[in-house]
Design a protein around this motif. Structure first.
Motif, PDB file in Angstrom:
ATOM      1  N   SER A  63       0.833  -1.206   0.000  1.00 45.97           N
ATOM      2  CA  SER A  63       0.000   0.000   0.000  1.00 45.97           C
ATOM      3  C   SER A  63       0.867   1.255   0.000  1.00 45.97           C
ATOM      4  CB  SER A  63      -0.919  -0.006   1.222  1.00 45.97           C
ATOM      5  OG  SER A  63      -1.624   1.208   1.328  1.00 45.97           O
ATOM      6  N   TYR A  64       1.912   1.239   0.817  1.00 42.08           N
ATOM      7  CA  TYR A  64       2.792   2.412   0.901  1.00 42.08           C
ATOM      8  C   TYR A  64       3.586   2.583  -0.388  1.00 42.08           C
ATOM      9  CZ  TYR A  64       5.695   5.953   3.137  1.00 42.08           C
ATOM     10  OH  TYR A  64       6.321   7.134   3.473  1.00 42.08           O
ATOM     11  N   LYS A  65       3.982   1.482  -0.990  1.00 42.77           N
ATOM     12  CA  LYS A  65       4.709   1.547  -2.262  1.00 42.77           C
ATOM     13  C   LYS A  65       3.865   2.212  -3.350  1.00 42.77           C
ATOM     14  CE  LYS A  65       7.711  -2.486  -1.613  1.00 42.77           C
ATOM     15  NZ  LYS A  65       7.998  -3.872  -2.072  1.00 42.77           N
ATOM     16  N   LYS A  66       2.581   1.911  -3.353  1.00 38.19           N
ATOM     17  CA  LYS A  66       1.684   2.516  -4.339  1.00 38.19           C
ATOM     18  C   LYS A  66       1.571   4.022  -4.120  1.00 38.19           C
ATOM     19  CE  LYS A  66      -1.162  -1.611  -5.111  1.00 38.19           C
ATOM     20  NZ  LYS A  66      -2.504  -2.219  -4.921  1.00 38.19           N
ATOM     21  N   LYS A  67       1.497   4.415  -2.858  1.00 38.36           N
ATOM     22  CA  LYS A  67       1.410   5.844  -2.536  1.00 38.36           C
ATOM     23  C   LYS A  67       2.696   6.567  -2.937  1.00 38.36           C
ATOM     24  CE  LYS A  67      -1.824   5.188   1.298  1.00 38.36           C
ATOM     25  NZ  LYS A  67      -2.011   5.242   2.765  1.00 38.36           N
ATOM     26  N   LEU A  68       3.828   5.914  -2.718  1.00 37.58           N
ATOM     27  CA  LEU A  68       5.114   6.498  -3.113  1.00 37.58           C
ATOM     28  C   LEU A  68       5.211   6.641  -4.633  1.00 37.58           C
ATOM     29  CD1 LEU A  68       7.681   4.674  -0.779  1.00 37.58           C
ATOM     30  CD2 LEU A  68       7.061   7.092  -0.709  1.00 37.58           C
ATOM     31  N   ALA A  69       4.689   5.642  -5.343  1.00 39.12           N
ATOM     32  CA  ALA A  69       4.721   5.683  -6.815  1.00 39.12           C
ATOM     33  C   ALA A  69       3.937   6.878  -7.336  1.00 39.12           C
ATOM     34  CB  ALA A  69       4.146   4.387  -7.375  1.00 39.12           C
ATOM     35  N   ARG A  70       2.823   7.177  -6.681  1.00 36.82           N
ATOM     36  CA  ARG A  70       2.023   8.349  -7.083  1.00 36.82           C
ATOM     37  C   ARG A  70       2.777   9.639  -6.768  1.00 36.82           C
ATOM     38  NH1 ARG A  70      -2.439   5.124  -5.222  1.00 36.82           N
ATOM     39  NH2 ARG A  70      -2.358   6.110  -3.149  1.00 36.82           N
ATOM     40  N   GLN A  71       3.431   9.659  -5.625  1.00 34.04           N
ATOM     41  CA  GLN A  71       4.160  10.862  -5.223  1.00 34.04           C
ATOM     42  C   GLN A  71       5.420  11.071  -6.060  1.00 34.04           C
ATOM     43  OE1 GLN A  71       3.454  13.376  -3.393  1.00 34.04           O
ATOM     44  NE2 GLN A  71       1.499  12.576  -2.689  1.00 34.04           N
ATOM     45  N   ARG A  72       5.942  10.009  -6.641  1.00 32.13           N
ATOM     46  CA  ARG A  72       7.119  10.139  -7.501  1.00 32.13           C
ATOM     47  C   ARG A  72       6.793  10.987  -8.729  1.00 32.13           C
ATOM     48  NH1 ARG A  72      11.942   7.341  -7.777  1.00 32.13           N
ATOM     49  NH2 ARG A  72      12.966   7.339  -9.807  1.00 32.13           N
ATOM     50  N   LYS A  73       5.536  10.960  -9.130  1.00 28.07           N
ATOM     51  CA  LYS A  73       5.092  11.751 -10.280  1.00 28.07           C
ATOM     52  C   LYS A  73       4.733  13.185  -9.880  1.00 28.07           C
ATOM     53  CE  LYS A  73       3.132   7.610 -12.427  1.00 28.07           C
ATOM     54  NZ  LYS A  73       1.878   6.946 -12.883  1.00 28.07           N
ATOM     55  N   ASN A  74       4.747  13.448  -8.587  1.00 26.29           N
ATOM     56  CA  ASN A  74       4.396  14.773  -8.072  1.00 26.29           C
ATOM     57  C   ASN A  74       5.646  15.660  -8.041  1.00 26.29           C
ATOM     58  OD1 ASN A  74       3.382  16.998  -6.708  1.00 26.29           O
ATOM     59  ND2 ASN A  74       3.246  15.968  -4.725  1.00 26.29           N
ATOM     60  N   ASN A  75       5.913  16.336  -9.147  1.00 25.28           N
ATOM     61  CA  ASN A  75       7.115  17.165  -9.247  1.00 25.28           C
ATOM     62  C   ASN A  75       6.942  18.507  -8.546  1.00 25.28           C
ATOM     63  OD1 ASN A  75       8.727  15.377 -10.831  1.00 25.28           O
ATOM     64  ND2 ASN A  75       7.544  15.950 -12.641  1.00 25.28           N
ATOM     65  N   ILE A  76       7.985  18.906  -7.829  1.00 28.93           N
ATOM     66  CA  ILE A  76       7.996  20.186  -7.122  1.00 28.93           C
ATOM     67  C   ILE A  76       9.221  20.959  -7.588  1.00 28.93           C
ATOM     68  CG2 ILE A  76       8.043  21.324  -4.860  1.00 28.93           C
ATOM     69  CD1 ILE A  76       6.947  18.651  -3.687  1.00 28.93           C
ATOM     70  N   SER A  77       9.003  21.969  -8.390  1.00 23.74           N
ATOM     71  CA  SER A  77      10.118  22.760  -8.939  1.00 23.74           C
ATOM     72  C   SER A  77      10.692  23.698  -7.882  1.00 23.74           C
ATOM     73  CB  SER A  77       9.637  23.566 -10.145  1.00 23.74           C
ATOM     74  OG  SER A  77       9.239  22.706 -11.190  1.00 23.74           O
ATOM     75  N   VAL A  78      12.000  23.848  -7.935  1.00 19.22           N
ATOM     76  CA  VAL A  78      12.700  24.742  -7.001  1.00 19.22           C
ATOM     77  C   VAL A  78      13.313  25.894  -7.775  1.00 19.22           C
ATOM     78  CG1 VAL A  78      14.598  24.957  -5.355  1.00 19.22           C
ATOM     79  CG2 VAL A  78      13.216  22.860  -5.416  1.00 19.22           C
ATOM     80  N   THR A  79      12.967  27.107  -7.379  1.00 17.84           N
ATOM     81  CA  THR A  79      13.589  28.322  -7.919  1.00 17.84           C
ATOM     82  C   THR A  79      13.889  29.247  -6.745  1.00 17.84           C
ATOM     83  OG1 THR A  79      11.492  29.527  -8.197  1.00 17.84           O
ATOM     84  CG2 THR A  79      12.216  28.126 -10.046  1.00 17.84           C
TER      85      THR A  79
END
Length: 224
Positions: A63-79
């Motif tokens: 279950s946690y692996k699936k949640k991590l997989a979704r968050q891996r696609k959640n890009n957060i740009s840094v400027t």
């Protein structure tokens, strides 16, 4: 005269009848009941508070692996100019708890500033690798931070001289992190899944003067 005395005696008797004394035992019972009710109310409030179960990075649930997989696609740009917006995105990416709960459950003191910096350092040092390598890298930072008796030990560890040189590079302010990195950092802060003596890493091979521990994605981790 006799009638006046009789009236006075009768009035006194009526007064004693209307206002009886309350026994001490009864008063205690009432007080005890109030305490019990208060205690029950407190227990109900405590029951509502959820308890966070730390993640074992060496044995993740499906279950946690699936949640991590979704968050891996959640890009957060840094400027350089998007600190507030990216901090909010980092906190929104947390799995299983919110920012305040993370602060409460963290093994060491953590601020928004140092959490953001730690996420960026892990992303820069580990690269675009799997969760395991990021979490190992984050644990190295946590273990080093333990030795600093400052108000913000994580920040002190990250900015220490000749330690994490990426902190002073321009890359640290122009990189994309993701939700998986954020949670690798979160999990390392809440619980050590590896020895607390894990304090070193480098690319390619182990340090000759440290005890080899494990390697992942080309990064070699050692114990003090």
């Amino acid at each position: 005269m006799f009638k006046k005395k009789l009236i006075a005696v009768t009035a006194m008797a009526l007064a004693l009848t209307v206002i009886p004394a309350v026994p001490a035992s009864a008063a205690s019972a009432v007080s005890g009941a109030a305490i019990t009710v208060k205690s029950m109310t407190s227990n109900k409030k405590s029951a509502k508070k959820s308890t966070y179960k730390p993640v074992n990075a060496k044995n993740l649930t499906s279950s946690y692996k699936k949640k991590l997989a979704r968050q891996r696609k959640n890009n957060i740009s840094v400027t350089p100019g998007n600190y507030k917006s990216r901090v909010k995105k980092e906190q929104d990416a947390l799995i299983g708890l919110n920012w305040q709960e993370l602060k409460q459950n963290s093994q060491i003191r953590i601020s928004e500033k140092s959490f953001d910096l730690m996420c960026r350092v892990v992303q820069c040092e580990a690269g675009n690798v799997k969760y395991t390598t990021k979490e190992l890298t984050a644990e190295v930072i946590v273990n080093r931070a333990r030795s600093y008796k400052t108000s913000d030990p994580v920040y002190s560890a990250l900015t220490a001289k000749n330690q994490f040189t990426v902190v002073k590079s321009s890359r640290i302010n122009r990189i994309d992190i993701n939700g998986e990195t954020v949670n690798a950092v979160k999990d390392a802060l809440v619980k050590n899944s590896h020895p607390k003596s894990l304090k070193f890493f480098r690319a390619g091979y182990y340090f000759s003067w440290a005890r080899p521990y494990t390697h992942a994605d080309g990064t070699y981790f050692s114990l003090a």
